[in-house]
Design a protein around this motif. Sequence first.
Motif, PDB file in Angstrom:
ATOM      1  N   SER A  33      -4.523   1.101 -28.351  1.00  0.00           N
ATOM      2  CA  SER A  33      -3.477   0.107 -28.600  1.00  0.00           C
ATOM      3  C   SER A  33      -2.086   0.737 -28.638  1.00  0.00           C
ATOM      4  CB  SER A  33      -3.755  -0.667 -29.885  1.00  0.00           C
ATOM      5  OG  SER A  33      -3.584   0.159 -31.009  1.00  0.00           O
ATOM      6  N   ALA A  34      -2.007   2.057 -28.797  1.00  0.00           N
ATOM      7  CA  ALA A  34      -0.720   2.756 -28.818  1.00  0.00           C
ATOM      8  C   ALA A  34      -0.257   3.160 -27.423  1.00  0.00           C
ATOM      9  CB  ALA A  34      -0.818   3.993 -29.709  1.00  0.00           C
ATOM     10  N   LEU A  35      -1.087   2.927 -26.421  1.00  0.00           N
ATOM     11  CA  LEU A  35      -0.763   3.359 -25.058  1.00  0.00           C
ATOM     12  C   LEU A  35      -0.266   2.210 -24.202  1.00  0.00           C
ATOM     13  CD1 LEU A  35      -3.883   5.614 -24.363  1.00  0.00           C
ATOM     14  CD2 LEU A  35      -1.653   6.301 -25.285  1.00  0.00           C
ATOM     15  N   SER A  36       0.581   2.543 -23.238  1.00  0.00           N
ATOM     16  CA  SER A  36       1.056   1.581 -22.236  1.00  0.00           C
ATOM     17  C   SER A  36       0.765   2.140 -20.862  1.00  0.00           C
ATOM     18  CB  SER A  36       2.564   1.344 -22.369  1.00  0.00           C
ATOM     19  OG  SER A  36       2.856   0.700 -23.581  1.00  0.00           O
ATOM     20  N   ALA A  37       0.723   1.244 -19.898  1.00  0.00           N
ATOM     21  CA  ALA A  37       0.520   1.674 -18.514  1.00  0.00           C
ATOM     22  C   ALA A  37       1.597   1.048 -17.641  1.00  0.00           C
ATOM     23  CB  ALA A  37      -0.864   1.251 -18.020  1.00  0.00           C
ATOM     24  N   THR A  38       2.098   1.825 -16.699  1.00  0.00           N
ATOM     25  CA  THR A  38       3.058   1.319 -15.733  1.00  0.00           C
ATOM     26  C   THR A  38       2.285   0.858 -14.510  1.00  0.00           C
ATOM     27  OG1 THR A  38       4.732   2.857 -16.534  1.00  0.00           O
ATOM     28  CG2 THR A  38       5.091   1.876 -14.356  1.00  0.00           C
ATOM     29  N   HIS A  39       2.348  -0.439 -14.258  1.00  0.00           N
ATOM     30  CA  HIS A  39       1.693  -1.044 -13.090  1.00  0.00           C
ATOM     31  C   HIS A  39       2.764  -1.198 -12.021  1.00  0.00           C
ATOM     32  CE1 HIS A  39      -1.866  -2.658 -15.456  1.00  0.00           C
ATOM     33  NE2 HIS A  39      -1.040  -2.232 -16.402  1.00  0.00           N
ATOM     34  N   SER A  40       2.547  -0.603 -10.858  1.00  0.00           N
ATOM     35  CA  SER A  40       3.595  -0.671  -9.843  1.00  0.00           C
ATOM     36  C   SER A  40       3.048  -1.071  -8.482  1.00  0.00           C
ATOM     37  CB  SER A  40       4.327   0.671  -9.729  1.00  0.00           C
ATOM     38  OG  SER A  40       3.585   1.607  -8.991  1.00  0.00           O
ATOM     39  N   TYR A  41       3.893  -1.801  -7.757  1.00  0.00           N
ATOM     40  CA  TYR A  41       3.547  -2.185  -6.391  1.00  0.00           C
ATOM     41  C   TYR A  41       3.511  -0.941  -5.505  1.00  0.00           C
ATOM     42  CZ  TYR A  41       3.201  -5.261  -2.366  1.00  0.00           C
ATOM     43  OH  TYR A  41       2.764  -5.907  -1.255  1.00  0.00           O
ATOM     44  N   ARG A  42       4.345   0.041  -5.833  1.00  0.00           N
ATOM     45  CA  ARG A  42       4.344   1.290  -5.067  1.00  0.00           C
ATOM     46  C   ARG A  42       2.979   1.967  -5.153  1.00  0.00           C
ATOM     47  NH1 ARG A  42       8.559   4.751  -7.279  1.00  0.00           N
ATOM     48  NH2 ARG A  42       7.016   5.291  -8.827  1.00  0.00           N
ATOM     49  N   GLN A  43       2.394   2.007  -6.368  1.00  0.00           N
ATOM     50  CA  GLN A  43       1.060   2.595  -6.527  1.00  0.00           C
ATOM     51  C   GLN A  43       0.014   1.756  -5.808  1.00  0.00           C
ATOM     52  OE1 GLN A  43       0.162   5.546  -7.821  1.00  0.00           O
ATOM     53  NE2 GLN A  43      -1.916   5.092  -7.146  1.00  0.00           N
ATOM     54  N   LEU A  44       0.142   0.440  -5.882  1.00  0.00           N
ATOM     55  CA  LEU A  44      -0.777  -0.439  -5.159  1.00  0.00           C
ATOM     56  C   LEU A  44      -0.699  -0.162  -3.665  1.00  0.00           C
ATOM     57  CD1 LEU A  44      -2.738  -2.870  -5.212  1.00  0.00           C
ATOM     58  CD2 LEU A  44      -0.716  -4.336  -4.976  1.00  0.00           C
ATOM     59  N   GLY A  45       0.528  -0.017  -3.147  1.00  0.00           N
ATOM     60  CA  GLY A  45       0.711   0.298  -1.728  1.00  0.00           C
ATOM     61  C   GLY A  45       0.116   1.644  -1.360  1.00  0.00           C
ATOM     62  N   ALA A  46       0.269   2.631  -2.250  1.00  0.00           N
ATOM     63  CA  ALA A  46      -0.315   3.958  -2.005  1.00  0.00           C
ATOM     64  C   ALA A  46      -1.840   3.863  -1.987  1.00  0.00           C
ATOM     65  CB  ALA A  46       0.155   4.950  -3.065  1.00  0.00           C
ATOM     66  N   SER A  47      -2.410   3.039  -2.870  1.00  0.00           N
ATOM     67  CA  SER A  47      -3.866   2.847  -2.874  1.00  0.00           C
ATOM     68  C   SER A  47      -4.322   2.187  -1.580  1.00  0.00           C
ATOM     69  CB  SER A  47      -4.291   1.985  -4.068  1.00  0.00           C
ATOM     70  OG  SER A  47      -4.064   2.666  -5.274  1.00  0.00           O
ATOM     71  N   PHE A  48      -3.573   1.181  -1.121  1.00  0.00           N
ATOM     72  CA  PHE A  48      -3.922   0.546   0.152  1.00  0.00           C
ATOM     73  C   PHE A  48      -3.843   1.544   1.294  1.00  0.00           C
ATOM     74  CE2 PHE A  48      -2.630  -3.992  -1.242  1.00  0.00           C
ATOM     75  CZ  PHE A  48      -3.907  -4.220  -1.710  1.00  0.00           C
ATOM     76  N   ALA A  49      -2.787   2.353   1.305  1.00  0.00           N
ATOM     77  CA  ALA A  49      -2.629   3.342   2.372  1.00  0.00           C
ATOM     78  C   ALA A  49      -3.787   4.338   2.353  1.00  0.00           C
ATOM     79  CB  ALA A  49      -1.292   4.066   2.226  1.00  0.00           C
ATOM     80  N   LYS A  50      -4.185   4.751   1.158  1.00  0.00           N
ATOM     81  CA  LYS A  50      -5.254   5.741   1.015  1.00  0.00           C
ATOM     82  C   LYS A  50      -6.605   5.180   1.444  1.00  0.00           C
ATOM     83  CE  LYS A  50      -7.411   8.712  -2.476  1.00  0.00           C
ATOM     84  NZ  LYS A  50      -7.373   9.122  -3.883  1.00  0.00           N
ATOM     85  N   TYR A  51      -6.904   3.949   1.013  1.00  0.00           N
ATOM     86  CA  TYR A  51      -8.245   3.417   1.231  1.00  0.00           C
ATOM     87  C   TYR A  51      -8.362   2.447   2.405  1.00  0.00           C
ATOM     88  CZ  TYR A  51      -9.065   5.482  -3.309  1.00  0.00           C
ATOM     89  OH  TYR A  51      -9.158   6.372  -4.340  1.00  0.00           O
ATOM     90  N   ALA A  52      -7.256   1.824   2.802  1.00  0.00           N
ATOM     91  CA  ALA A  52      -7.369   0.798   3.842  1.00  0.00           C
ATOM     92  C   ALA A  52      -6.326   0.931   4.946  1.00  0.00           C
ATOM     93  CB  ALA A  52      -7.270  -0.581   3.203  1.00  0.00           C
ATOM     94  N   GLY A  53      -5.528   1.986   4.898  1.00  0.00           N
ATOM     95  CA  GLY A  53      -4.541   2.188   5.957  1.00  0.00           C
ATOM     96  C   GLY A  53      -3.334   1.268   5.860  1.00  0.00           C
ATOM     97  N   GLY A  54      -3.080   0.669   4.699  1.00  0.00           N
ATOM     98  CA  GLY A  54      -1.930  -0.212   4.523  1.00  0.00           C
ATOM     99  C   GLY A  54      -0.648   0.575   4.391  1.00  0.00           C
ATOM    100  N   THR A  55       0.467  -0.138   4.318  1.00  0.00           N
ATOM    101  CA  THR A  55       1.759   0.517   4.177  1.00  0.00           C
ATOM    102  C   THR A  55       2.375   0.145   2.831  1.00  0.00           C
ATOM    103  OG1 THR A  55       2.821  -1.320   5.312  1.00  0.00           O
ATOM    104  CG2 THR A  55       2.231   0.586   6.655  1.00  0.00           C
ATOM    105  N   PRO A  56       2.871   1.148   2.091  1.00  0.00           N
ATOM    106  CA  PRO A  56       3.478   0.864   0.797  1.00  0.00           C
ATOM    107  C   PRO A  56       4.772   0.066   0.935  1.00  0.00           C
ATOM    108  CG  PRO A  56       3.014   3.217   1.048  1.00  0.00           C
ATOM    109  CD  PRO A  56       2.783   2.562   2.378  1.00  0.00           C
ATOM    110  N   LYS A  57       5.033  -0.821  -0.009  1.00  0.00           N
ATOM    111  CA  LYS A  57       6.284  -1.566  -0.093  1.00  0.00           C
ATOM    112  C   LYS A  57       6.878  -1.260  -1.452  1.00  0.00           C
ATOM    113  CE  LYS A  57       4.672  -5.300   2.834  1.00  0.00           C
ATOM    114  NZ  LYS A  57       4.390  -6.731   2.939  1.00  0.00           N
ATOM    115  N   THR A  58       8.096  -1.717  -1.691  1.00  0.00           N
ATOM    116  CA  THR A  58       8.748  -1.410  -2.954  1.00  0.00           C
ATOM    117  C   THR A  58       9.079  -2.683  -3.724  1.00  0.00           C
ATOM    118  OG1 THR A  58       9.725   0.543  -1.947  1.00  0.00           O
ATOM    119  CG2 THR A  58      10.697  -0.206  -3.995  1.00  0.00           C
ATOM    120  N   LEU A  59       8.604  -2.757  -4.927  1.00  0.00           N
ATOM    121  CA  LEU A  59       8.989  -3.768  -5.911  1.00  0.00           C
ATOM    122  C   LEU A  59       9.127  -3.021  -7.230  1.00  0.00           C
ATOM    123  CD1 LEU A  59       6.543  -6.770  -5.266  1.00  0.00           C
ATOM    124  CD2 LEU A  59       8.946  -6.652  -4.685  1.00  0.00           C
TER     125      LEU A  59
END
Length: 146
Positions: free
Chosen positions: A48-74
């Motif tokens: 409960s003391a921890l936070s996580a940064t959820h980012s579209y950049r990380q989502l884009g990097a995951s897509f690029a890594k696993y599905a060949g997608g291209t990262p975008k920026t939000l």
Amino acid sequence: DQSFRSPRPLASAMYCLDTPPDGVGQTVFCSTAAALEDLPARTREKLSALSATHSYRQLGASFAKYAGGTPKTLSAARAGLCAEHRLVEHDALYLAPHAIEAVTEDGVEMQGGADLVDALSTYCTGPAYSHGHVWEQGDYVVWNNL
């Protein structure tokens, strides 16, 4: 879903128009509320003391890594690893391993944060907390995004 948005969406929905002929197409849902509730109190307190940064950049990097997608920026959104659902007022783990860029404690990035998220995700998606929905034409499923 869309954990990188602030405020986060309350819910997501899917409607099945058709199913593959070979019987594939199962979607797995898990209860991060039940998973959190079953953790020892001391672990829940630490999380409960921890936070996580959820980012579209990380989502884009995951897509690029696993599905060949291209990262975008939000812009990124920060949320607690344990969060209360705004409608049902029940705590749950708030995990999106494909979109979590960093885990922080008191604003400082935690070493091993990705490993913690992976371990929590594995725990939450185990058989005790998950349901595999086998789709049939016309199914409509709604789930909360905590």
